[in-house]
Design a protein around this motif. Structure first.
Motif, PDB file in Angstrom:
ATOM      1  N   GLU A 223     -11.857  -2.891 -10.879  1.00 17.86           N
ATOM      2  CA  GLU A 223     -11.153  -1.767 -10.246  1.00 17.86           C
ATOM      3  C   GLU A 223     -10.896  -0.658 -11.260  1.00 17.86           C
ATOM      4  OE1 GLU A 223     -10.144  -4.851 -10.354  1.00 17.86           O
ATOM      5  OE2 GLU A 223     -10.034  -5.646  -8.314  1.00 17.86           O
ATOM      6  N   PHE A 236      -5.156   2.477  -8.210  1.00 17.95           N
ATOM      7  CA  PHE A 236      -4.683   2.440  -6.810  1.00 17.95           C
ATOM      8  C   PHE A 236      -5.442   3.418  -5.928  1.00 17.95           C
ATOM      9  CE2 PHE A 236      -1.385   0.961  -9.560  1.00 17.95           C
ATOM     10  CZ  PHE A 236      -1.068  -0.234  -8.964  1.00 17.95           C
ATOM     11  N   PHE A 241      -8.340  -0.010  -2.461  1.00 21.58           N
ATOM     12  CA  PHE A 241      -7.002   0.303  -1.928  1.00 21.58           C
ATOM     13  C   PHE A 241      -7.044   1.312  -0.780  1.00 21.58           C
ATOM     14  CE2 PHE A 241      -5.501  -1.639  -5.810  1.00 21.58           C
ATOM     15  CZ  PHE A 241      -4.388  -2.317  -5.347  1.00 21.58           C
ATOM     16  N   TRP A 244      -4.898   0.765   2.302  1.00 27.24           N
ATOM     17  CA  TRP A 244      -3.486   0.660   1.891  1.00 27.24           C
ATOM     18  C   TRP A 244      -2.920   2.050   1.643  1.00 27.24           C
ATOM     19  CZ3 TRP A 244      -1.118  -4.016   2.206  1.00 27.24           C
ATOM     20  CH2 TRP A 244      -1.927  -5.155   2.214  1.00 27.24           C
ATOM     21  N   ARG A 245      -3.700   2.868   0.899  1.00 29.98           N
ATOM     22  CA  ARG A 245      -3.222   4.217   0.564  1.00 29.98           C
ATOM     23  C   ARG A 245      -3.166   5.105   1.803  1.00 29.98           C
ATOM     24  NH1 ARG A 245      -1.234   4.961  -4.603  1.00 29.98           N
ATOM     25  NH2 ARG A 245      -1.550   7.171  -4.281  1.00 29.98           N
ATOM     26  N   ARG A 260       2.737   2.176  -5.326  1.00 24.73           N
ATOM     27  CA  ARG A 260       1.812   1.355  -6.113  1.00 24.73           C
ATOM     28  C   ARG A 260       2.267  -0.110  -6.120  1.00 24.73           C
ATOM     29  NH1 ARG A 260       0.295   5.037 -11.440  1.00 24.73           N
ATOM     30  NH2 ARG A 260      -0.764   6.671 -10.274  1.00 24.73           N
ATOM     31  N   GLY A 263       1.758  -1.645  -2.654  1.00 25.37           N
ATOM     32  CA  GLY A 263       0.335  -1.857  -2.380  1.00 25.37           C
ATOM     33  C   GLY A 263      -0.224  -3.016  -3.197  1.00 25.37           C
ATOM     34  N   ASP A 264       0.100  -3.012  -4.480  1.00 24.83           N
ATOM     35  CA  ASP A 264      -0.414  -4.080  -5.352  1.00 24.83           C
ATOM     36  C   ASP A 264       0.094  -5.448  -4.907  1.00 24.83           C
ATOM     37  OD1 ASP A 264      -1.396  -5.160  -8.147  1.00 24.83           O
ATOM     38  OD2 ASP A 264       0.636  -5.916  -7.845  1.00 24.83           O
ATOM     39  N   ARG A 267      -1.111  -6.569  -1.334  1.00 24.16           N
ATOM     40  CA  ARG A 267      -2.531  -6.938  -1.370  1.00 24.16           C
ATOM     41  C   ARG A 267      -2.700  -8.265  -2.119  1.00 24.16           C
ATOM     42  NH1 ARG A 267      -6.456  -5.794  -5.152  1.00 24.16           N
ATOM     43  NH2 ARG A 267      -8.615  -5.835  -4.388  1.00 24.16           N
ATOM     44  N   THR A 319      -8.769  -6.469   2.980  1.00 26.02           N
ATOM     45  CA  THR A 319      -8.623  -7.283   1.765  1.00 26.02           C
ATOM     46  C   THR A 319      -9.229  -8.671   1.966  1.00 26.02           C
ATOM     47  OG1 THR A 319      -6.660  -6.040   1.162  1.00 26.02           O
ATOM     48  CG2 THR A 319      -6.896  -8.217   0.160  1.00 26.02           C
TER      49      THR A 319
END
Ligand code: SER
Length: 388
Positions: A223, A236, A241, A244-245, A260, A263-264, A267, A319
């Motif tokens: 990534e 991100f 992502f 998610w974003r 962030r 999301g992190d 996920r 994901t």
């Protein structure tokens, strides 16, 4: 270049150079392994680095999902993720480090189009037990890549015991102007690829013995490199992502660091659930629980009515598909919601118990033990409630 194309380019490049692709394992290390999660691509290969012949030969390449809790507090900066993928290559007693670095340099510059002037390397400078890595130093000098020598930063091990050795790391300049300074002095140099010459084993008494063969183990953060190649300012914003974003900010307006983290961690929780782990009070299940609780702590800080039941299924299934996991997104979201309910009840009980006069002043070890053993309130939760 998205992560899928990057992965394909990487794997084919090494297949063309005699490497066989092995299937990465799940986040769960093999039975009998003492660590909770796979933390690097080499991890499932430990027996082969220690000399057992690998059925596919001496040159291997793979993509391995990894989970690192050591970086949990760094999540939110532009480069660290809890679950990430590592592209890895191995020479099991075959070619040596300089050849690995030369191939890596060619792949980055010729195969992936990285400007050679944006690269910097670091090399092991030697300590009282092991001499400097002159072979890697020479290679970088021949290629015209600037090098910085370090000691601790260029020694890689997967824990206090086991295979280890000097490494050479490749950094990419991410600043606006021309490259400046060196990787240890300017964090606009971002590490993308680590090449370890794995030729020692550390014993429990701290001493080093030679491994039966000299290996090379390399790991590249997928990534991280993808974001840099896509010209994005952080991991991100790379393609993994994307949903998610796109969907989370409309649902829960959050500042960038919180977005962030949410999301992190969400996920990562999805991947951990997809690999079959369930929330629990110890071990892997507790890591999962902490991830979910950290998300909820952030979400409820501004608005206690927020809930994981509102999470759209699209990022969850994106994901699960990415990691080729079989669980359905509804089932994964249901597990997240169950965990949310449990945390909500625990917080409620925690607030009631901590309101008692006995817990108004500073807490001692006996208090923490009592709160944990009698009321199921972990220390970090108690501390968080008192600070909140
Ligand atoms: N084992 C090294 C790392 O994790 C290279 O793969 O960085």
């Amino acid at each position: 270049m998205d992560t899928e194309l990057l992965t394909r380019t990487f794997v084919e490049y090494y297949e063309d150079r005699g490497h066989r692709r092995i299937t990465g394992s799940t986040l769960l290390p093999p039975p009998g392994d003492t660590v909770l999660f796979t933390t690097s691509g080499m991890h499932p290969l430990t027996p082969y680095l220690e000399g057992r012949p690998h059925p596919l030969g001496r040159r291997l390449v793979n993509v391995q999902r990894c989970l690192r809790t050591t970086d949990l507090d760094e999540v939110g900066d532009s480069t660290h993720l809890t679950v990430f993928e590592m592209l890895g290559t191995w020479s099991l007693g075959d070619y040596e480090g300089p050849r690995s670095l030369d191939w890596g340099h060619r792949l980055l510059t010729e195969g992936l189009g990285v400007d050679p002037g944006r690269l910097h390397a670091t090399v092991f400078g030697g300590d009282d037990r092991t001499g400097p890595d002159t072979a890697s130093l020479r290679l970088w000098q021949e290629l015209g890549v600037p090098v910085e020598l370090t000691v601790e930063d260029n020694w890689w091990s997967n824990g206090p015991v086991g295979p280890c050795g000097p490494d050479s790391e490749i950094f990419l300049w991410t600043g606006d102007g021309p490259p400046r300074s060196t990787p240890t002095r300017d964090d606009r140099w971002v590490e993308v690829w680590n090449h370890v010459t794995m030729r020692h084993r550390r014993l429990p008494d701290g001493s080093l013995v030679p491994l039966p063969q000299r290996n090379v183990d390399t790991g590249l953060g997928l990534e991280r490199l993808a974001a840099l190649l896509q010209g994005k300012p952080s991991v991100f914003e790379c393609d993994v992502f994307e949903p998610w974003r796109r969907l989370v900010p409309g649902l829960w307006p959050l500042d960038e660091p919180s977005l962030r983290l949410v999301g992190d961690h969400l996920r990562s929780a999805v991947v951990v659930l997809g690999d079959g782990v369930r929330p629990a009070g110890t071990g892997r299940g507790y890591v999962l629980r902490r991830l979910v609780r950290r998300v909820l702590t952030v979400l409820w800080r501004d608005d206690p009515s927020r809930g994981l039941g509102d999470l759209p299924l699209e990022p969850v299934s994106h994901t699960l598909d990415h990691f080729r996991q079989d669980d359905g997104p509804e089932q994964v979201r249901r597990l997240l919601v169950e965990e949310e309910r449990r945390f909500g009840r625990l917080l409620e009980r925690g607030r009631q118990v901590l309101a008692r006069p006995r817990f108004r002043g500073p807490l001692g070890e006996d208090d923490f033990r009592y709160l944990h053993d009698t009321h199921g309130l972990p220390r970090d939760l108690v501390t968080g409630l008192r600070e909140g």
